[in-house]
Motif scaffolding. Structure first.
Motif, short mmCIF file in Angstrom:
data_model
loop_
_atom_site.label_atom_id
_atom_site.label_comp_id
_atom_site.label_asym_id
_atom_site.label_seq_id
_atom_site.Cartn_x
_atom_site.Cartn_y
_atom_site.Cartn_z
N ALA A 4 12.97 39.89 -15.84
CA ALA A 4 12.03 39.26 -14.91
C ALA A 4 10.99 40.27 -14.41
O ALA A 4 9.79 39.96 -14.32
CB ALA A 4 12.80 38.66 -13.73
N GLN A 57 7.13 32.61 -10.54
CA GLN A 57 7.81 33.59 -9.69
C GLN A 57 9.19 33.92 -10.27
O GLN A 57 10.23 33.54 -9.73
CB GLN A 57 7.92 33.05 -8.28
CG GLN A 57 6.58 32.81 -7.60
CD GLN A 57 5.79 34.11 -7.43
OE1 GLN A 57 6.29 35.08 -6.84
NE2 GLN A 57 4.58 34.13 -7.95
N VAL A 58 9.18 34.64 -11.37
CA VAL A 58 10.43 34.85 -12.12
C VAL A 58 11.35 35.86 -11.43
O VAL A 58 12.58 35.73 -11.50
CB VAL A 58 10.13 35.28 -13.57
CG1 VAL A 58 9.44 34.14 -14.33
CG2 VAL A 58 9.26 36.53 -13.63
N ALA A 76 13.08 34.11 -8.64
CA ALA A 76 14.06 33.17 -9.20
C ALA A 76 15.31 33.90 -9.66
O ALA A 76 16.44 33.41 -9.47
CB ALA A 76 13.43 32.40 -10.36
N GLU A 113 10.51 30.15 -14.41
CA GLU A 113 11.41 30.58 -13.34
C GLU A 113 12.79 29.92 -13.46
O GLU A 113 13.80 30.51 -13.04
CB GLU A 113 10.80 30.29 -11.97
CG GLU A 113 10.68 28.81 -11.60
CD GLU A 113 9.40 28.17 -12.10
OE1 GLU A 113 9.11 27.03 -11.66
OE2 GLU A 113 8.68 28.79 -12.92
#
Length: 509
Positions: free
Chosen positions: A230, A253-254, A257, A477
């Protein structure tokens, strides 16, 4: 053999290294040197790298240390080393694509992914081995010899990005970049016990990626943990005006997440098990590991639903018409006239003869096979019957995904039908080789996001198995939330990360 030592710098994850660098406990030069030493010690056996730029890497590391000392470092991964697949252009190192056609070629520009890595202070150790022009599932098609799987040196590390996955599994680098046309990030991740992510098509720029199949190729992050993937994803992703297929939307918004997934369960998450991607034809040990992973997802609170995607059964033949067709067009640029290899230019031959001799000498058997298949599929009288029909199947597969994602948040399947096969086992059987991508190809055809995360070892041969997670386009995400939650639960119940159980190569003394 010994196991990986978490106490050494090379045994740490990228996020752990980043924390130590930010706290001033270690310098980037020290971290980089440790990984260069590891490469020097083991890569003669693994052959993950085609080119190691020790001087360039140490110079980049010194710049990061100087910037950090001046208080100017902002990127979370500044100073962390990385292995770069040799299909992305670099101005300071050769870009060969694993082919004699580009042996020694140093590009005049950096790929957007390369540039973003440099701007973030990520230290590029060198370029990793790959199947020639990314065509293969085992890294045996490299013109420079095969890469070996650190879990078993007699087995393949996946392909086409086997060099990147092997570098991670051999603890030669904490991060790597791969490219995924039909599974070339996820399939190597699965068979080496590492994490591989194919972002949404257009989510990461293809500018500077030497094209194999332009409507399918996608760069993405490779790592040993979901959080590390990520962090790398956020560095390389985002809109790029240099790529006409780049998506002009905010990066998912990885990282948030992944952090959410690792610290919480999956209550309220709907997980679809794809009926067509399991059962007959799958190695029993792979199927059992996958079934156990699904039970773990359910135990985390996810609602598990069986989903049918009927046209997935046609994905493999559709892919092997579309990809070779685009390859035959893209590789026409290697004509001995502008750059790269030139053979037979003695003044007595025509341009056509020089071109023919060069392509005969420069391309390997698999590349020639795909060029011929693609040229035939695009030829007059066959275009509609082959390429046109394959594109219609592609549309049906995309519709299957759309319908499935109306019922669930993510889809899951095994990443590969089998564990890593032995080197040489499928070289003379292209169809058997192509079947390695059976589960991964649908996401490339549809352009949605997909990840492979380790889900244990096969009880038949003790080799890694991958759990594939698929999410809608620009919903990357979801991969990280589900993947991180599963990873955390599995690590808690299985005495730590799977990667720490990889048999390590003996270090020469």
């Amino acid at each position: 053999m010994t196991t990986a030592s978490g106490g050494s710098l090379t045994g740490l994850t990228a996020s752990e290294l980043a924390a130590k660098l930010q706290a001033g406990e270690v310098t980037s030069v020290e971290v980089t040197q440790a990984h260069l030493d590891r490469i020097a010690a083991v890569d003669q056996e693994v052959h993950a790298f085609l080119h190691v730029d020790a001087d360039g890497a140490l110079a980049a590391a010194r710049r990061v240390d100087e910037e950090r000392a001046a208080g100017n470092t902002t990127s979370p991964l500044a100073g962390v080393p990385l292995a770069l697949k040799d299909v992305l252009t670099t101005t300071d190192m050769p870009t060969t694509c694993g082919s004699k056609m580009l042996e020694g070629w140093v590009p005049p520009y950096d790929a957007t992914v390369t540039r973003r890595l440099r701007e973030a202070g990520v230290v590029i150790l060198g370029k990793t081995n790959m199947d020639e022009f990314a065509m293969g599932s085992s890294t045996e098609n490299s013109a420079y010899g095969p890469t070996r799987n650190p879990w078993d040196l007699e087995r393949i590390p996946g392909g086409s990005g086997g060099g990147s996955s092997a570098a991670l599994a051999a603890f030669e680098a904490p991060l790597a970049i791969g490219t995924d046309t039909g599974g070339s990030i996820r399939q190597p991740g699965a068979v080496t016990g590492t994490v591989g992510v194919k972002p949404t098509y257009g989510g990461v720029s293809r500018y500077g990626l030497v094209a194999f199949s332009s409507s399918l190729d996608q760069p993405g992050p490779c790592a040993r943990t979901v959080l590390d993937a990520a962090l790398l994803h956020e560095v390389i992703a985002g809109h790029d005006p240099m790529d006409s297929t780049s998506i002009n939307q905010p990066v998912p918004q990885v990282v948030a997440a992944a952090e959410q997934g690792a610290s919480g369960g999956l209550q309220g998450v709907r997980v679809g098990v794809v009926r067509e991607l399991s059962g007959d034809g799958y190695q029993p040990g792979v199927q059992r590991a996958f079934d156990a992973a699904v039970k773990q997802l359910s135990a985390l609170g996810a609602e598990v639903i069986e989903v049918s995607c009927p046209h997935f059964t046609y994905a493999l033949p559709a892919y092997y018409l579309i990809a070779p067709s685009e390859c035959s067009s893209n590789l026409a640029r290697f004509d001995a006239m502008r750059y790269g290899l030139r053979v037979g230019d003695d003044g007595a031959r025509s341009a056509e003869e020089v071109m023919s001799l060069t392509r005969e000498a420069g391309f390997g058997p698999e590349v020639k096979r795909r060029i011929m298949l693609g040229t035939y599929a695009l030829s007059s009288g066959y275009y509609d019957a082959y390429y046109g029909q394959a594109q219609k199947v592609r549309t049906l597969i995309t519709r299957d995904f759309t319908a499935a994602f109306e019922q669930v948040d993510v889809l899951v399947s095994p990443t590969t039908p089998t564990t890593a096969f032995k080197i040489g086992e499928r070289v003379d059987d292209p169809m058997a080789m192509y079947l390695a991508d059976l589960c991964t190809i649908p996401s490339n055809l549809a352009g949605n996001a997909a990840m492979s995360v380790p889900c244990g070892l096969s009880d038949e041969d003790g080799l890694p198995v991958g759990l594939q997670i698929m999410a809608p386009a620009m919903a990357d995400e979801w991969l990280y939330r589900v993947g991180a939650a599963y990873e955390a639960a599995r690590n808690a119940t299985q005495d730590g990360p799977l990667i720490n159980r990889v048999p390590q190569l003996e270090v020469a003394r």
